[in-house]
Design a protein around this motif. Structure first.
Motif, PDB file in Angstrom:
ATOM      1  N   MET A  15       3.888  -7.618  -4.042  1.00 32.62           N
ATOM      2  CA  MET A  15       4.190  -7.214  -5.407  1.00 32.62           C
ATOM      3  C   MET A  15       2.968  -6.554  -6.058  1.00 32.62           C
ATOM      4  O   MET A  15       3.107  -5.554  -6.779  1.00 32.62           O
ATOM      5  CB  MET A  15       4.622  -8.437  -6.214  1.00 32.62           C
ATOM      6  CG  MET A  15       5.117  -8.107  -7.602  1.00 32.62           C
ATOM      7  SD  MET A  15       6.623  -7.113  -7.548  1.00 32.62           S
ATOM      8  CE  MET A  15       6.974  -6.976  -9.300  1.00 32.62           C
ATOM      9  N   ARG A  16       1.786  -7.105  -5.818  1.00 34.84           N
ATOM     10  CA  ARG A  16       0.568  -6.506  -6.375  1.00 34.84           C
ATOM     11  C   ARG A  16       0.368  -5.091  -5.857  1.00 34.84           C
ATOM     12  O   ARG A  16      -0.019  -4.185  -6.598  1.00 34.84           O
ATOM     13  CB  ARG A  16      -0.651  -7.373  -6.023  1.00 34.84           C
ATOM     14  CG  ARG A  16      -0.707  -8.683  -6.773  1.00 34.84           C
ATOM     15  CD  ARG A  16      -2.092  -9.299  -6.692  1.00 34.84           C
ATOM     16  NE  ARG A  16      -2.472  -9.611  -5.333  1.00 34.84           N
ATOM     17  CZ  ARG A  16      -2.213 -10.757  -4.729  1.00 34.84           C
ATOM     18  NH1 ARG A  16      -1.587 -11.725  -5.379  1.00 34.84           N
ATOM     19  NH2 ARG A  16      -2.606 -10.979  -3.484  1.00 34.84           N
ATOM     20  N   GLU A  17       0.645  -4.900  -4.578  1.00 35.64           N
ATOM     21  CA  GLU A  17       0.488  -3.574  -3.987  1.00 35.64           C
ATOM     22  C   GLU A  17       1.457  -2.578  -4.619  1.00 35.64           C
ATOM     23  O   GLU A  17       1.092  -1.430  -4.899  1.00 35.64           O
ATOM     24  CB  GLU A  17       0.744  -3.653  -2.477  1.00 35.64           C
ATOM     25  CG  GLU A  17       0.546  -2.335  -1.753  1.00 35.64           C
ATOM     26  CD  GLU A  17       0.815  -2.453  -0.263  1.00 35.64           C
ATOM     27  OE1 GLU A  17       0.935  -1.405   0.401  1.00 35.64           O
ATOM     28  OE2 GLU A  17       0.915  -3.594   0.230  1.00 35.64           O
ATOM     29  N   LYS A  18       2.679  -3.016  -4.876  1.00 38.71           N
ATOM     30  CA  LYS A  18       3.659  -2.134  -5.500  1.00 38.71           C
ATOM     31  C   LYS A  18       3.269  -1.786  -6.933  1.00 38.71           C
ATOM     32  O   LYS A  18       3.456  -0.648  -7.381  1.00 38.71           O
ATOM     33  CB  LYS A  18       5.037  -2.791  -5.476  1.00 38.71           C
ATOM     34  CG  LYS A  18       5.666  -2.833  -4.092  1.00 38.71           C
ATOM     35  CD  LYS A  18       7.119  -3.297  -4.167  1.00 38.71           C
ATOM     36  CE  LYS A  18       7.782  -3.210  -2.801  1.00 38.71           C
ATOM     37  NZ  LYS A  18       9.212  -3.577  -2.856  1.00 38.71           N
ATOM     38  N   VAL A  19       2.723  -2.772  -7.652  1.00 37.61           N
ATOM     39  CA  VAL A  19       2.290  -2.515  -9.023  1.00 37.61           C
ATOM     40  C   VAL A  19       1.166  -1.483  -9.036  1.00 37.61           C
ATOM     41  O   VAL A  19       1.174  -0.537  -9.828  1.00 37.61           O
ATOM     42  CB  VAL A  19       1.829  -3.825  -9.703  1.00 37.61           C
ATOM     43  CG1 VAL A  19       1.154  -3.526 -11.036  1.00 37.61           C
ATOM     44  CG2 VAL A  19       3.003  -4.760  -9.909  1.00 37.61           C
ATOM     45  N   LEU A  20       0.175  -1.668  -8.143  1.00 41.05           N
ATOM     46  CA  LEU A  20      -0.950  -0.731  -8.070  1.00 41.05           C
ATOM     47  C   LEU A  20      -0.483   0.667  -7.708  1.00 41.05           C
ATOM     48  O   LEU A  20      -0.953   1.660  -8.266  1.00 41.05           O
ATOM     49  CB  LEU A  20      -1.977  -1.226  -7.053  1.00 41.05           C
ATOM     50  CG  LEU A  20      -2.775  -2.478  -7.454  1.00 41.05           C
ATOM     51  CD1 LEU A  20      -3.636  -2.948  -6.293  1.00 41.05           C
ATOM     52  CD2 LEU A  20      -3.640  -2.188  -8.671  1.00 41.05           C
ATOM     53  N   ARG A  21       0.452   0.740  -6.771  1.00 42.38           N
ATOM     54  CA  ARG A  21       0.967   2.046  -6.367  1.00 42.38           C
ATOM     55  C   ARG A  21       1.716   2.719  -7.515  1.00 42.38           C
ATOM     56  O   ARG A  21       1.589   3.931  -7.727  1.00 42.38           O
ATOM     57  CB  ARG A  21       1.882   1.889  -5.153  1.00 42.38           C
ATOM     58  CG  ARG A  21       2.371   3.215  -4.578  1.00 42.38           C
ATOM     59  CD  ARG A  21       2.960   3.070  -3.194  1.00 42.38           C
ATOM     60  NE  ARG A  21       4.111   2.187  -3.191  1.00 42.38           N
ATOM     61  CZ  ARG A  21       4.122   0.984  -2.617  1.00 42.38           C
ATOM     62  NH1 ARG A  21       3.036   0.525  -2.021  1.00 42.38           N
ATOM     63  NH2 ARG A  21       5.210   0.241  -2.640  1.00 42.38           N
ATOM     64  N   LYS A  22       2.455   1.925  -8.261  1.00 42.85           N
ATOM     65  CA  LYS A  22       3.194   2.468  -9.397  1.00 42.85           C
ATOM     66  C   LYS A  22       2.232   2.996 -10.460  1.00 42.85           C
ATOM     67  O   LYS A  22       2.424   4.085 -11.015  1.00 42.85           O
ATOM     68  CB  LYS A  22       4.079   1.365  -9.993  1.00 42.85           C
ATOM     69  CG  LYS A  22       5.030   1.828 -11.071  1.00 42.85           C
ATOM     70  CD  LYS A  22       6.195   2.590 -10.462  1.00 42.85           C
ATOM     71  CE  LYS A  22       7.252   2.913 -11.508  1.00 42.85           C
ATOM     72  NZ  LYS A  22       8.382   3.656 -10.952  1.00 42.85           N
ATOM     73  N   VAL A  23       1.188   2.215 -10.748  1.00 40.32           N
ATOM     74  CA  VAL A  23       0.201   2.622 -11.755  1.00 40.32           C
ATOM     75  C   VAL A  23      -0.514   3.895 -11.309  1.00 40.32           C
ATOM     76  O   VAL A  23      -0.731   4.818 -12.101  1.00 40.32           O
ATOM     77  CB  VAL A  23      -0.803   1.489 -12.015  1.00 40.32           C
ATOM     78  CG1 VAL A  23      -1.948   1.974 -12.896  1.00 40.32           C
ATOM     79  CG2 VAL A  23      -0.105   0.304 -12.660  1.00 40.32           C
TER      80      VAL A  23
END
Length: 528
Positions: free
Chosen positions: A508-516
């Motif tokens: 989930m953290r990786e997806k958030v960073l990618r989205k940002v």
């Protein structure tokens, strides 16, 4: 964007293959947050002006009389969640004929319950107000006047419940948000008018308030009749359907009665042992709590219909995941909003009201702790309500809620502080949550161990770690706007970082960073 991501992407990750409309959940949540932000600003301002206009004694009188009516009008909430449950399950099954029958049956039951409430209010309730409450003799006429208007407002509210449930079941959150904003704007107008009225302000406030409720009653009714086909009530005797709904209502009434007895009973006990000033402090604490809880409830209201629809489709595993995720993210939202309020309660109340009534600060802090357990338990309750088997959950929750009243009475009789009543009442919520976890596990195989590790325990850890630096900052500066702004900013940043690194898993953290990163890249490329 964060709300949309939390509601959409996480559901995609943990519920692959599901038919949940993630965009609708995100969109509805954003509508509800827009509603909340507007009502928050207006509501806090309205409360301050109301207290100043009425005075602390009349404000306390209004709360204690309303408490009696709230105790009698618990019928209003008996079918609120139940009606939504039956309508949403009906929508999930796609049977319009049955949906019409459900609405008509629920509407008929609400009319019956409204009449029962009216009868109880004009007999037992009226007797209690005149002979048991501690009210100044020269304010008895005002007390009876506002009681009657509150009683008839409750009557309207009970019959209104099926129509509001239809709006939420159809997930028309934009309409729900508009109606709520319109309601608070009217009530703000009422409060402003009080400043220019020389007659009895409490009586005029109650009169205008009732007129607003009457107007909203007709507005909801007209909208639903025009938009939803099932809202055209018709008389049709369906013994099986009525039995199913009455069984649900009958057992749900037991738990609702116990909850209202816990909530309103504490208000009445405080009045019996102390004065309306203490009730005013409770009213202020309730106002603050309701505003903070709005941040959480908007998320849960948007996700609630999907829980019922997953049940209707027999997708219990996905439903359990949605319940767990709703509870988890509800706790994170509450941490981000509630922790700064908990730390800076005193200065917030001083800036808001100008002075701090006795007991307000401990009342607010204890209420926020209570709110934490309610927030993470509410999605579990939605999961239980989806099954419609209400006997066991209502027996267990009733024992947890009602047992605190005699205990509170004993302590107050022995001379305990009003704060003790709040602490005892707070204990009932984790007990009720433990019962709900066991029941949902019994119904659907809900993983209790996973829930405890990833929701309450992880959230408490985040709270404890998040409080260290903000408390240090708060104690390092003199109280004032600078202290409030710095402490709140540090609290928000630290809480967000800890939620990101402790609350979210690696994927989930990786997806958030990618989205940002994608958003930042889009903005950068657009500007260049």
């Amino acid at each position: 964007m964060l709300v949309r991501y939390v509601l959409g992407k996480e559901y995609d990750k943990v519920m692959s293959g599901m038919s949940v409309d993630n965009k609708r959940i995100a969109k509805n949540t954003l509508y509800l947050y827009m509603r909340m932000l507007i009502t928050l600003v207006i509501g806090l301002f309205t409360a301050r002006v109301t207290i100043n206009a009425l005075g602390i004694h009349d404000y306390g009188l209004m709360n204690v009389v309303g408490g009696v009516m709230g105790f009698l009008a618990y019928f209003s909430s008996l079918l609120s969640q139940g009606t939504s449950r039956f309508l949403t399950v009906g929508l999930g099954k796609g049977d319009m004929k049955q949906l019409r029958n459900i609405f008509s049956a629920c509407g008929t039951i609400h009319i019956v319950l409204a009449l029962v409430t009216l009868i109880l209010g004009e007999t037992i309730g009226l007797w209690f107000v005149n002979y048991k409450l501690v009210i100044d003799p020269d304010r008895m006429f005002a007390a009876n006047y506002i009681y009657q208007l509150t009683l008839f407002s409750s009557f309207l509210g009970i019959t209104q419940t099926p129509y509001i449930a239809s709006i939420t079941s159809h997930e028309k959150m934009s309409t729900f948000a508009f109606m709520s904003i319109l309601d608070v704007v009217f009530k703000l107008t009422i409060v402003v008018m009080l400043l220019y009225i020389d007659t009895d302000k409490l009586i005029m406030y109650s009169t205008f308030y009732f007129c607003t409720n009457l107007f909203m009653f007709f507005l909801y009714r007209i909208y639903c009749l025009r938009k939803f086909e099932e809202c055209n009530m018709h008389l049709r005797w369906d013994p099986k359907l009525y039995k199913e709904i009455w069984n649900y209502v009958g057992w749900n009434s037991v738990g609702t009665f116990a909850f209202m007895a816990n909530n309103q009973g504490i208000t009445i006990l405080l009045n019996m042992f102390f004065s309306t000033v203490v009730n005013a402090a409770r009213g202020i604490a309730t106002t603050v709590s309701s505003q903070v809880s709005g941040f959480v409830m908007n998320f849960q209201v948007a996700a609630g219909p999907q829980i019922y629809k997953l049940y209707a489709k027999g997708e219990y595993q996905q439903m359990n995941r949605l319940v767990c995720n709703t509870a988890k993210y509800s706790s994170y939202l509450l941490i981000l909003i509630g922790l700064p309020v908990f730390i800076k309660t005193e200065i917030l109340i001083r800036l808001w009201l100008g002075n701090i009534p006795e007991y307000v600060i401990p009342f607010i802090r204890i209420t926020l702790i209570e709110l934490f357990f309610k927030a993470i338990d509410f999605p579990i309750g939605n999961g239980i309500h989806a099954f419609g088997k209400m006997k066991l959950p209502n027996i267990t929750s009733s024992i947890a809620y009602i047992s605190v009243l005699p205990l509170t009475y004993i302590f107050l009789r022995l001379g305990a502080s009003p704060v003790i009543a709040y602490i005892i009442a707070c204990v009932s919520y984790p007990l009720a949550m433990a019962c709900d976890l066991w029941i949902l596990n019994k119904f659907s195989g809900f993983d209790i161990k996973f829930y405890l590790l990833h929701v309450p325990l992880k959230s408490i850890l985040i709270i404890l770690l998040s409080a260290i630096l903000p408390v240090f900052v708060s104690n390092s500066f003199e109280d004032g706007w600078l202290n409030l702004i710095l402490t709140s900013a540090v609290c928000a940043i630290v809480s967000a970082v800890l939620v990101f690194y402790i609350g979210l898993d690696a994927e989930m953290r990786e997806k958030v960073l990618r989205k940002v990163k994608n958003k930042l890249a889009f903005v950068f490329n657009k500007n260049t």
